[in-house]
Design an enzyme around this catalytic site. Structure first.
Site, PDB file in Angstrom:
ATOM      1  N   GLY A 129       9.754  50.464 -16.331  1.00  0.00           N
ATOM      2  CA  GLY A 129      10.149  51.651 -15.605  1.00  0.00           C
ATOM      3  C   GLY A 129       8.951  52.514 -15.272  1.00  0.00           C
ATOM      4  N   ASP A 145       4.832  41.995 -25.945  1.00  0.00           N
ATOM      5  CA  ASP A 145       4.103  42.303 -24.716  1.00  0.00           C
ATOM      6  C   ASP A 145       2.842  43.100 -25.035  1.00  0.00           C
ATOM      7  OD1 ASP A 145       3.522  42.233 -22.042  1.00  0.00           O
ATOM      8  OD2 ASP A 145       5.017  43.701 -21.427  1.00  0.00           O
ATOM      9  N   GLY A 158       5.405  50.673 -15.002  1.00  0.00           N
ATOM     10  CA  GLY A 158       5.303  49.457 -15.800  1.00  0.00           C
ATOM     11  C   GLY A 158       6.465  48.550 -15.505  1.00  0.00           C
TER      12      GLY A 158
END
Ligand SMILES: *[C@@H]1O[C@H](CO)[C@@H](O)[C@H](O)[C@H]1NC(C)=O
Ligand SMILES: *[C@@H]1O[C@H](CO)[C@@H](O)[C@H](O)[C@H]1NC(C)=O
Ligand SMILES: *[C@@H]1O[C@H](CO)[C@@H](O)[C@H](O)[C@H]1NC(C)=O
Ligand SMILES: *[C@@H]1O[C@H](CO)[C@@H](O)[C@H](O)[C@H]1NC(C)=O
Ligand SMILES: *[C@@H]1O[C@H](CO)[C@@H](O)[C@H](O)[C@H]1NC(C)=O
Ligand SMILES: *[C@@H]1O[C@H](CO)[C@@H](O)[C@H](O)[C@H]1NC(C)=O
Ligand SMILES: *[C@@H]1O[C@H](CO)[C@@H](O)[C@H](O)[C@H]1NC(C)=O
Ligand SMILES: *[C@@H]1O[C@H](CO)[C@@H](O)[C@H](O)[C@H]1NC(C)=O
Ligand SMILES: *[C@@H]1O[C@H](CO)[C@@H](O)[C@H](O)[C@H]1NC(C)=O
Ligand SMILES: *[C@@H]1O[C@H](CO)[C@@H](O)[C@H](O)[C@H]1NC(C)=O
Ligand SMILES: *[C@@H]1O[C@H](CO)[C@@H](O)[C@H](O)[C@H]1NC(C)=O
Length: 844
Positions: A539, A651, A536
């Site tokens: 990480g 997000d 992602g």
């Protein structure tokens, strides 16, 4: 006889139309040019197609993309003294009125160059041959650059109107194109993919793409990220109509970095900022956007990261050793040193060029080296870290290392004497004070290594005093020896103590909180990070198992190499949030440069795999989807309204919704934007999230938790329609789901949108369409009209109805509000608190 007439005609034609006149564009070859064995151009100032501009630059034009207005051209370019020439692509302005003359008052703008590192001189040649493509040869015959496209034969070259110089083979296929070899600029239609980067002139900075983020890095070893983010908005403060200069977004989309022409304005025939033409990564690390202002026939520029990064956070803002405070540069003024000047400006008239040592460090003469303390500065460390030491040990480690230029000790929270020692091998600019802006490394003292000149031979008159000094010195030395002995004994004695202290520190964070693991523990649990679950923006995630066999997901956070106490505080906050619809944080690891988070394992993976899959097996029925939608809404409600600190997720997207074995949906990655922002880039990130799910008010920078409601609206629609908000594989008119949604709403044909690949969804078409109203409610561009997540939950549970008066204008960005930009940057940082009432109710 007849034939010679034909020849004569051809000759006349050539003389009249093709022999070039100075600056006459009718003479300039345009667009496509066929290769022939002998096509070549010599770099010569007397060539008729060379133009000298008023800004001091000169070009010899080889090929242009058009005949009037702003066009791309390629050719030889030089500036000022014109010793060094580049083969480059640049913008030119060709006057529409004045017989197609190249305007000399509008300097060329270089957007690509072939031989930046290898400039050529006058009389150099550029050859176009079918075997070797383009070859740039210096006057002395050395090859400065070539396209190396030897595998395919070259039929011709085309300067396209997008600025992409291409070599074409017989089938008109590109065998080489300049877009594949970016330099420091990106033009409007150009994108940057993984593995590519823009590198600034001089090579200090670069801009690249990593997963769904753009990374601005300083090219040290290892590189240091000074800013990262999904996208930034570029807006010009120019006194013209708002519509000419609506902000445009520049960011990562589908793994490629470029200008977003469609992010929010989808479904509209809206062309954002035709006049924003390119961005360039400057030698100072600033990314500037350039727009052509047609009315005034001039270029305008904007510092695109101005809203996002403080001037002093550019790592070389004040050059080496320079101290930056409030955008001013100075040289270090050490504490408690009188008289002697150890630093001087590299160039007195240019303070931002940094400072240098009056007497340079000499590795042969370490006895005469010592440290000057500069207090209360933040710095960037990419060097070695010696853990758990004290100040003297830290300085000693620096003295022993020839490449060390400074040392700094970051004290542990549990000890006023011990900490991690940073051995700095290069001193970039230091930033003075201002902890509130830079929470990256708390401001601390830095000890800069300096060199005293070898002592002058003492004059006879001073001998006596010197003897005294020597005596004093030797007694001091023996005293020092004694201290050293004691020190060693104390150290030996304390060795065990230290680990006790570490243990205490460890315990401090345990009660009721996520478990702290060592890196070795996690290595074992994940079988040395062997099974990757996904990658992602933050990480990489690996599968692992606790000792009792419970599966876990371990996220290794990227790009964090700084020790920071607030990491622990943030982890505590995230770890204290428990809700059935939020993915639980089980533990973490903060050791050396490693930062890892341990989450509960979700066996059915992320939602995107289920709803965007055209395979029937993977399909979720309507009942399951309804449940998932409600789960997401409940999770977000908890974050927004029910936990101690209000948290905006920032997000929300299908990749961040995870499903357990019973298809319970849980929201993942909340709180991370805050954690990462502060740790990674020492910079306040304003724009966060994923293009396509970003609410329009990101552009005006007034951010509330309602941005999550917008993203939820997008995700909801995607779940109902079984497709992504943006789908390349669809015909252009239906590529953008939101645009299509607005269109179908108007035509009252929403049934067309219901997931076509799922029979069960089709069966429940009417209910699905009903649910689309919730989505519309959440997508309104005026964030104050969007419902809160708890209202959404009520509607989904059937105790409330969707508001009647919905504004179906989902994508119109609000007119940028300059006042809102003056907000304290903290307000914008994702995470715990995003709302400031005073800001929201302030003048607009
Ligand atoms: C040429 O040099 C001048 C003065 O240094 C500068 O203003 C101009 O931008 C330069 N032109 C290009 C194309 O780099
Ligand atoms: C470039 O070539 C021309 C013609 O061959 C010659 O007269 C001139 O001296 C050359 N210039 C340089 C700088 O070599
Ligand atoms: C181009 O070709 C030359 C000669 O074949 C070779 O030496 C050079 O390394 C090549 N350059 C690139 C960038 O591949
Ligand atoms: C050259 O590029 C232009 C676009 O800028 C295009 O229209 C034209 O077809 C190209 N020519 C060839 C021969 O490919
Ligand atoms: C180069 O430009 C041409 C014409 O604009 C375009 O078709 C092609 O995709 C471009 N190449 C890249 C790598 O963007
Ligand atoms: C940028 O790209 C160049 C050429 O592809 C490569 O050599 C260089 O290592 C890259 N730099 C970074 C920082 O990724
Ligand atoms: C902007 O435009 C207004 C009205 O045309 C004018 O009064 C003002 O001076 C302009 N400001 C700038 C900075 O050009
Ligand atoms: C430091 O310099 C100032 C003036 O330059 C002087 O007054 C002072 O006594 C000096 N201090 C020491 C400790 O030498
Ligand atoms: C300092 O900068 C000025 C202005 O750019 C330049 O003219 C001068 O040569 C520089 N001096 C040194 C010592 O580099
Ligand atoms: C010296 O310091 C540099 C910078 O921190 C580091 O990279 C290097 O490993 C050190 N050398 C030794 C021998 O410790
Ligand atoms: C940082 O704090 C100082 C003093 O508290 C304040 O004057 C300054 O405005 C703050 N800076 C920012 C960017 O908030």
């Amino acid at each position: 006889m007849g034939l010679s007439w034909v020849w004569c005609g051809v000759l006349l034609y050539l003389v009249l139309f093709l022999i070039p006149f100075p600056n006459l564009v009718t003479a300039l070859p345009q667009g496509y040019l066929k290769a022939s064995p002998s096509t070549s151009w010599t770099n010569s100032l007397s060539a008729p197609d060379s133009v000298k501009f008023r800004d001091g630059s000169t070009v010899r034009i080889i090929l242009t993309s058009g005949s009037s207005g702003l066009v791309f051209a390629c050719g030889f370019f030089c500036n000022q003294t014109c010793k060094d020439y580049l083969f480059a692509i640049f913008y030119l302005y060709i006057d529409e009125v004045d017989m197609g003359k190249v305007r000399e008052d509008v300097g060329p703008r270089v957007v690509w160059s072939a031989n930046q590192k290898n400039p050529v001189s006058i009389n150099a040649t550029l050859q176009l041959s079918s075997e070797r493509g383009l070859v740039l040869q210096d006057a002395d015959g050395t090859i400065a650059w070539s396209t190396n496209s030897s595998r395919k034969s070259v039929a011709g070259i085309n300067m396209t109107d997008t600025g992409n110089l291409t070599l074409l083979d017989e089938n008109d296929e590109a065998s080489w194109q300049s877009f594949d070899h970016p330099t420091d600029s990106l033009v409007f239609k150009q994108t940057l993919g993984a593995g590519q980067n823009l590198t600034s002139e001089g090579g200090l900075f670069s801009l690249s793409v990593n997963a769904d983020e753009m990374l601005f890095s300083f090219n040290s070893n290892p590189p240091i990220t000074y800013y990262s983010g999904a996208s930034i908005s570029l807006s010009f403060d120019i006194n013209t109509s708002v519509y000419d200069y609506t902000p445009v977004s520049f960011g990562v989309y589908d793994g490629r970095l470029g200008f977003a022409t469609f992010m929010y304005w989808i479904g509209y025939d809206y062309r954002p900022l035709q006049n924003l033409l390119y961005v360039r990564l400057g030698a100072d690390g600033h990314l500037r956007g350039y727009a052509w202002q047609k009315l005034r026939s001039k270029w305008e520029e904007v510092d695109s990261l101005k809203e996002y990064i403080d001037f002093c956070d550019y790592l070389m803002a004040c050059g080496n050793y320079g101290i930056c405070r409030n955008a001013q540069c100075s040289c270090p003024v050490p504490k408690s040193i009188n008289g002697t000047n150890y630093f001087k400006r590299t160039n007195d008239s240019l303070p931002d060029r940094g400072c240098s040592l009056v007497s340079p460090l000499s590795c042969e003469d370490t006895q005469n080296q010592f440290f000057l303390e500069v207090q209360d500065v933040t710095y960037v460390s990419s060097g070695r870290v010696v853990q758990n030491t004290h100040l003297e040990g830290c300085k000693q480690a620096c003295l022993m290392n020839c490449s060390c230029q400074a040392a700094s000790l970051q004290y542990y929270s549990w000890s006023p004497f011990r900490g991690d020692c940073h051995i700095l091998s290069g001193i970039l600019s230091l930033k003075s004070g201002d902890r509130n802006v830079t929470e990256y490394i708390p401001a601390a003292s830095i000890y800069i290594k300096v060199q005293n000149l070898p002592r002058a031979i003492p004059s006879p008159g001073r001998k006596k005093r010197n003897r005294f000094v020597i005596i004093l010195g030797s007694s001091l030395a023996s005293l020092f020896g004694l201290f050293l002995l004691i020190g060693i004994l104390v150290l030996l004695f304390r060795k065990n103590n230290d680990s006790d202290e570490a243990e205490e520190y460890y315990l401090d964070y345990v009660p009721g909180m996520p478990t702290r693991y060592s890196f070795e523990d996690l290595q074992a649990m994940t079988k040395n990070f062997s099974k990757k679950l996904g990658v992602g923006g933050f990480g990489t995630v690996f599968e692992g198992a606790l000792i009792d066999g419970t599966k876990i997901a371990v996220k290794h956070l990227n790009g964090i190499n700084q020790i920071k106490k607030s990491f622990l505080a943030e982890v505590e906050t995230i770890g204290s949030i428990h809700h059935f619809n939020l993915v639980r944080l089980i533990g973490f690891c903060a050791q050396r440069s490693h930062r890892l988070l341990v989450y509960e394992y979700m066996s059915n993976g992320s939602l995107d795999k289920w709803i965007f899959h055209k395979n029937h097996e993977f399909n979720l029925d309507w009942h399951r989807r309804k449940k998932i939608i409600l789960d997401i809404a409940k999770g977000l409600t908890y974050l927004h309204e029910d936990c101690d600190k209000k948290i905006a997720h920032l997000d929300v997207k299908p990749e961040n919704i995870l499903l357990d074995e019973n298809f319970n949906a849980k929201v993942a990655d909340f709180g991370l934007s805050k954690l990462i922002d502060r740790d990674q880039s020492q910079v306040v990130t304003i724009m966060r999230g994923t293009p396509g799910y970003l609410a329009p008010e990101w552009l005006s920078l007034v951010i509330t938790e309602k941005v999550d409601v917008y993203s939820f609206g997008v995700v909801l629609l995607e779940i109902l329609c079984g497709r992504r908000h943006f789908d390349h594989s669809q015909p252009e008119e239906v590529m953008h789901l939101l645009g299509l949604f607005m269109e179908k709403l108007q035509k009252k044909q929403l049934l067309d949108l219901v997931d076509k690949y799922c029979e069960d969804m089709q069966l429940h078409g009417a209910e699905v369409v009903d649910m689309m109203r919730v989505s519309a409610w959440c997508l309104q561009s005026d964030y104050s009209k969007r419902p809160s997540m708890s209202m959404v939950v009520k509607v989904l549970e059937g105790v409330m109805d969707v508001e009647e008066n919905i504004d179906y204008n989902f994508c119109n960005p609000p007119i940028p509000n300059t006042r809102a930009r003056v907000m304290h940057p903290e307000v914008n940082v994702g995470g715990a608190t995003t709302l400031l009432d005073s800001v929201l109710s302030g003048p607009r």
